[in-house]
Design a protein around this motif. Structure first.
Motif, PDB file in Angstrom:
ATOM      1  N   ASP A  63       0.899  -1.113  -0.014  1.00 42.37           N
ATOM      2  CA  ASP A  63       0.049   0.097  -0.181  1.00 42.37           C
ATOM      3  C   ASP A  63       0.874   1.251   0.023  1.00 42.37           C
ATOM      4  OD1 ASP A  63      -2.128  -1.596   0.058  1.00 42.37           O
ATOM      5  OD2 ASP A  63      -2.908  -1.169   2.069  1.00 42.37           O
ATOM      6  N   LYS A  64       2.056   1.234   0.886  1.00 41.85           N
ATOM      7  CA  LYS A  64       3.007   2.277   0.814  1.00 41.85           C
ATOM      8  C   LYS A  64       3.420   2.719  -0.490  1.00 41.85           C
ATOM      9  CE  LYS A  64       4.243   2.681   5.632  1.00 41.85           C
ATOM     10  NZ  LYS A  64       5.284   2.302   6.725  1.00 41.85           N
ATOM     11  N   VAL A  65       3.789   1.704  -1.123  1.00 46.30           N
ATOM     12  CA  VAL A  65       4.418   1.607  -2.495  1.00 46.30           C
ATOM     13  C   VAL A  65       3.396   2.255  -3.611  1.00 46.30           C
ATOM     14  CG1 VAL A  65       5.303   0.509  -4.585  1.00 46.30           C
ATOM     15  CG2 VAL A  65       6.179  -0.160  -2.007  1.00 46.30           C
ATOM     16  N   LEU A  66       2.123   1.877  -3.453  1.00 44.31           N
ATOM     17  CA  LEU A  66       1.123   2.380  -4.271  1.00 44.31           C
ATOM     18  C   LEU A  66       1.132   3.871  -4.110  1.00 44.31           C
ATOM     19  CD1 LEU A  66      -1.465  -0.598  -4.294  1.00 44.31           C
ATOM     20  CD2 LEU A  66       0.008   0.117  -6.002  1.00 44.31           C
ATOM     21  N   THR A  67       0.776   4.300  -2.783  1.00 43.64           N
ATOM     22  CA  THR A  67       0.499   5.776  -2.406  1.00 43.64           C
ATOM     23  C   THR A  67       1.608   6.412  -2.793  1.00 43.64           C
ATOM     24  OG1 THR A  67      -0.441   4.941  -0.651  1.00 43.64           O
ATOM     25  CG2 THR A  67       0.052   7.099  -0.389  1.00 43.64           C
ATOM     26  N   HIS A  68       2.997   5.790  -2.639  1.00 46.08           N
ATOM     27  CA  HIS A  68       4.037   6.693  -3.076  1.00 46.08           C
ATOM     28  C   HIS A  68       4.128   6.984  -4.554  1.00 46.08           C
ATOM     29  CE1 HIS A  68       8.501   7.761  -3.177  1.00 46.08           C
ATOM     30  NE2 HIS A  68       8.384   7.090  -4.105  1.00 46.08           N
ATOM     31  N   ALA A  69       3.717   5.855  -5.189  1.00 49.13           N
ATOM     32  CA  ALA A  69       3.723   6.080  -6.634  1.00 49.13           C
ATOM     33  C   ALA A  69       2.738   7.179  -7.391  1.00 49.13           C
ATOM     34  CB  ALA A  69       3.809   4.860  -7.384  1.00 49.13           C
ATOM     35  N   ALA A  70       1.662   7.014  -6.708  1.00 47.45           N
ATOM     36  CA  ALA A  70       0.459   7.828  -7.108  1.00 47.45           C
ATOM     37  C   ALA A  70       0.904   9.452  -6.796  1.00 47.45           C
ATOM     38  CB  ALA A  70      -0.689   7.517  -6.270  1.00 47.45           C
ATOM     39  N   GLY A  71       1.594   9.619  -5.594  1.00 50.59           N
ATOM     40  CA  GLY A  71       1.950  10.895  -5.300  1.00 50.59           C
ATOM     41  C   GLY A  71       3.259  11.477  -6.154  1.00 50.59           C
ATOM     42  N   LEU A  72       3.939  10.625  -6.658  1.00 47.49           N
ATOM     43  CA  LEU A  72       5.180  10.839  -7.422  1.00 47.49           C
ATOM     44  C   LEU A  72       4.740  11.175  -8.711  1.00 47.49           C
ATOM     45  CD1 LEU A  72       7.969  11.291  -6.451  1.00 47.49           C
ATOM     46  CD2 LEU A  72       8.370   8.794  -7.434  1.00 47.49           C
ATOM     47  N   ILE A  73       3.716  10.558  -9.217  1.00 49.33           N
ATOM     48  CA  ILE A  73       3.094  10.728 -10.788  1.00 49.33           C
ATOM     49  C   ILE A  73       2.453  11.945 -10.627  1.00 49.33           C
ATOM     50  CG2 ILE A  73       1.410   9.963 -12.239  1.00 49.33           C
ATOM     51  CD1 ILE A  73       2.230   6.862 -11.331  1.00 49.33           C
ATOM     52  N   THR A  74       1.715  12.269  -9.584  1.00 44.79           N
ATOM     53  CA  THR A  74       0.904  13.480  -9.712  1.00 44.79           C
ATOM     54  C   THR A  74       1.811  14.745  -9.532  1.00 44.79           C
ATOM     55  OG1 THR A  74      -0.819  12.387  -8.556  1.00 44.79           O
ATOM     56  CG2 THR A  74      -1.235  14.688  -8.237  1.00 44.79           C
ATOM     57  N   ARG A  75       2.855  14.788  -8.894  1.00 46.01           N
ATOM     58  CA  ARG A  75       3.887  15.616  -8.662  1.00 46.01           C
ATOM     59  C   ARG A  75       4.504  16.044  -9.775  1.00 46.01           C
ATOM     60  NH1 ARG A  75       6.778  13.997  -4.735  1.00 46.01           N
ATOM     61  NH2 ARG A  75       5.271  12.530  -3.439  1.00 46.01           N
ATOM     62  N   THR A  76       4.662  15.005 -10.929  1.00 48.16           N
ATOM     63  CA  THR A  76       5.457  14.979 -11.889  1.00 48.16           C
ATOM     64  C   THR A  76       4.710  15.694 -13.060  1.00 48.16           C
ATOM     65  OG1 THR A  76       6.815  13.253 -11.251  1.00 48.16           O
ATOM     66  CG2 THR A  76       7.107  13.687 -13.576  1.00 48.16           C
ATOM     67  N   ILE A  77       3.308  15.701 -13.080  1.00 47.37           N
ATOM     68  CA  ILE A  77       2.629  16.167 -14.195  1.00 47.37           C
ATOM     69  C   ILE A  77       1.858  17.625 -13.840  1.00 47.37           C
ATOM     70  CG2 ILE A  77       2.333  13.797 -15.217  1.00 47.37           C
ATOM     71  CD1 ILE A  77      -0.398  14.060 -13.811  1.00 47.37           C
ATOM     72  N   ARG A  78       1.535  18.248 -14.948  1.00 49.57           N
ATOM     73  CA  ARG A  78       0.836  19.477 -14.853  1.00 49.57           C
ATOM     74  C   ARG A  78      -0.685  19.442 -14.246  1.00 49.57           C
ATOM     75  NH1 ARG A  78       3.057  22.845 -20.112  1.00 49.57           N
ATOM     76  NH2 ARG A  78       5.102  22.392 -19.584  1.00 49.57           N
ATOM     77  N   GLU A  79      -1.097  20.451 -13.510  1.00 48.11           N
ATOM     78  CA  GLU A  79      -2.208  20.317 -12.977  1.00 48.11           C
ATOM     79  C   GLU A  79      -3.227  20.084 -14.003  1.00 48.11           C
ATOM     80  OE1 GLU A  79      -2.579  24.050 -10.730  1.00 48.11           O
ATOM     81  OE2 GLU A  79      -4.891  23.887 -10.512  1.00 48.11           O
ATOM     82  N   HIS A  80      -3.220  20.415 -15.122  1.00 49.93           N
ATOM     83  CA  HIS A  80      -4.402  20.110 -16.106  1.00 49.93           C
ATOM     84  C   HIS A  80      -4.482  18.602 -16.518  1.00 49.93           C
ATOM     85  CE1 HIS A  80      -4.849  24.378 -16.201  1.00 49.93           C
ATOM     86  NE2 HIS A  80      -6.147  23.975 -16.047  1.00 49.93           N
ATOM     87  N   ASP A  81      -3.138  17.805 -16.507  1.00 50.35           N
ATOM     88  CA  ASP A  81      -2.960  16.512 -16.736  1.00 50.35           C
ATOM     89  C   ASP A  81      -3.704  15.787 -15.760  1.00 50.35           C
ATOM     90  OD1 ASP A  81      -1.158  17.750 -18.616  1.00 50.35           O
ATOM     91  OD2 ASP A  81       0.573  17.041 -17.410  1.00 50.35           O
ATOM     92  N   VAL A  82      -4.359  14.656 -16.224  1.00 47.96           N
ATOM     93  CA  VAL A  82      -5.231  13.747 -15.443  1.00 47.96           C
ATOM     94  C   VAL A  82      -4.578  12.505 -15.114  1.00 47.96           C
ATOM     95  CG1 VAL A  82      -7.588  12.892 -15.207  1.00 47.96           C
ATOM     96  CG2 VAL A  82      -7.251  14.763 -16.435  1.00 47.96           C
ATOM     97  N   ALA A  83      -4.558  12.239 -13.878  1.00 49.45           N
ATOM     98  CA  ALA A  83      -4.045  10.830 -13.471  1.00 49.45           C
ATOM     99  C   ALA A  83      -4.835  10.050 -12.712  1.00 49.45           C
ATOM    100  CB  ALA A  83      -2.739  10.984 -12.551  1.00 49.45           C
ATOM    101  N   GLY A  84      -4.874   8.810 -12.865  1.00 48.39           N
ATOM    102  CA  GLY A  84      -5.858   7.789 -12.345  1.00 48.39           C
ATOM    103  C   GLY A  84      -5.370   6.345 -11.852  1.00 48.39           C
ATOM    104  N   ARG A  85      -5.902   6.069 -10.805  1.00 48.50           N
ATOM    105  CA  ARG A  85      -5.456   4.266 -10.645  1.00 48.50           C
ATOM    106  C   ARG A  85      -6.677   3.678 -11.299  1.00 48.50           C
ATOM    107  NH1 ARG A  85      -5.720   1.309  -4.937  1.00 48.50           N
ATOM    108  NH2 ARG A  85      -4.732  -0.656  -5.252  1.00 48.50           N
ATOM    109  N   VAL A  86      -6.173   2.672 -12.241  1.00 53.01           N
ATOM    110  CA  VAL A  86      -7.161   2.178 -13.146  1.00 53.01           C
ATOM    111  C   VAL A  86      -7.357   0.565 -12.740  1.00 53.01           C
ATOM    112  CG1 VAL A  86      -7.196   3.945 -14.882  1.00 53.01           C
ATOM    113  CG2 VAL A  86      -5.656   2.236 -15.034  1.00 53.01           C
TER     114      VAL A  86
END
Ligand code: C2E
Ligand code: C2E
Length: 175
Positions: A63-86
């Motif tokens: 779970d920590k790895v998933l949370t970490h990855a999601a946070g990293l992805i979000t901080r690496t893209i722009r505000e108007h880009d969309v990220a999701g866990r699919v």
């Protein structure tokens, strides 16, 4: 506590868009880009050997790895880009007004950032994970349909796994 509205649209673990929200937002974005004749790109990504994290360190570590990855992805893209866990360890990023060349730059940036950082999974135990990414873009073939672009990106993600993981596969390297 989050509102019911928030809960309906977000993955409770990683707090990013859930599958349904990602699809809805991607389809709206696709329509807008098609109308404005702008490109857009899809990054389909899957953490490598995720099961072995769970096996070695337990589910809380997973779970920590998933949370970490999601946070990293979000901080690496722009505000108007969309990220999701699919999916379990699968993420999707949709990039409006972004062509295939830029999309590759962004995918590589995400891959490098995820691979660079040690993640603290237990007291004084760290691990490192990598990610494989498939990239597809509207305007490659005049196709703006999100589900079709996602399935192309998915096939390229599979190719990235086949080639040994921790890499990005885009339109130029299909075969
Ligand atoms: P770059 O990092 O090589 O990015 C090249 C182009 O890829 C950018 O051109 C942009 O069109 C696209 N791009 C890169 N990252 C993203 C992203 O996360 N989301 C989206 N939607 N598109 C992205 P642009 O905008 O003309 O930027 C030129 C250069 O300016 C970038 O080259 C980078 O060096 C810098 N830059 C622009 N915005 C930022 C930012 O928010 N943070 C950082 N660290 N650098 C930025
Ligand atoms: P933002 O646009 O929401 O971007 C969030 C993060 O995505 C950035 O954090 C960066 O890690 C990544 N990113 C976005 N676009 C690019 C890009 O073109 N190239 C690269 N290498 N990375 C990119 P960061 O760098 O800490 O920036 C935080 C915020 O500061 C950005 O949020 C944006 O609002 C602003 N910003 C930073 N650099 C620039 C820039 O060169 N031009 C503009 N217009 N804004 C910038």
């Amino acid at each position: 506590q989050h509102s019911l509205q928030w809960q309906a649209w977000h993955d409770p673990l990683t707090r990013i868009n859930n599958r349904g929200a990602l699809f809805e937002r991607a389809k709206a974005l696709a329509k807008r880009c098609e109308q404005q004749k702008q490109p857009y790109s899809v990054l389909q990504m899957d953490l490598d050997h995720f099961k072995s994290v769970n096996d070695r360190f337990g589910h809380q570590a997973g779970d920590k790895v998933l949370t970490h990855a999601a946070g990293l992805i979000t901080r690496t893209i722009r505000e108007h880009d969309v990220a999701g866990r699919v999916g379990g360890e699968e993420f999707c990023v949709v990039l409006p007004d972004t062509g295939p060349v830029q999309a590759m730059v962004i995918a590589q940036r995400i891959r490098e950032r995820i691979n660079r950082r040690e993640i603290l999974v237990k007291k004084s135990q760290t691990t490192r994970v990598s990610v494989s990414i498939g990239v597809s873009s509207a305007q490659e073939s005049g196709n703006y349909d999100f589900e079709q672009l996602q399935s192309i990106a998915d096939a390229r993600l599979y190719e990235a796994k086949q080639r040994g993981r921790n890499q990005v596969v885009g339109q130029d390297e299909k075969k």
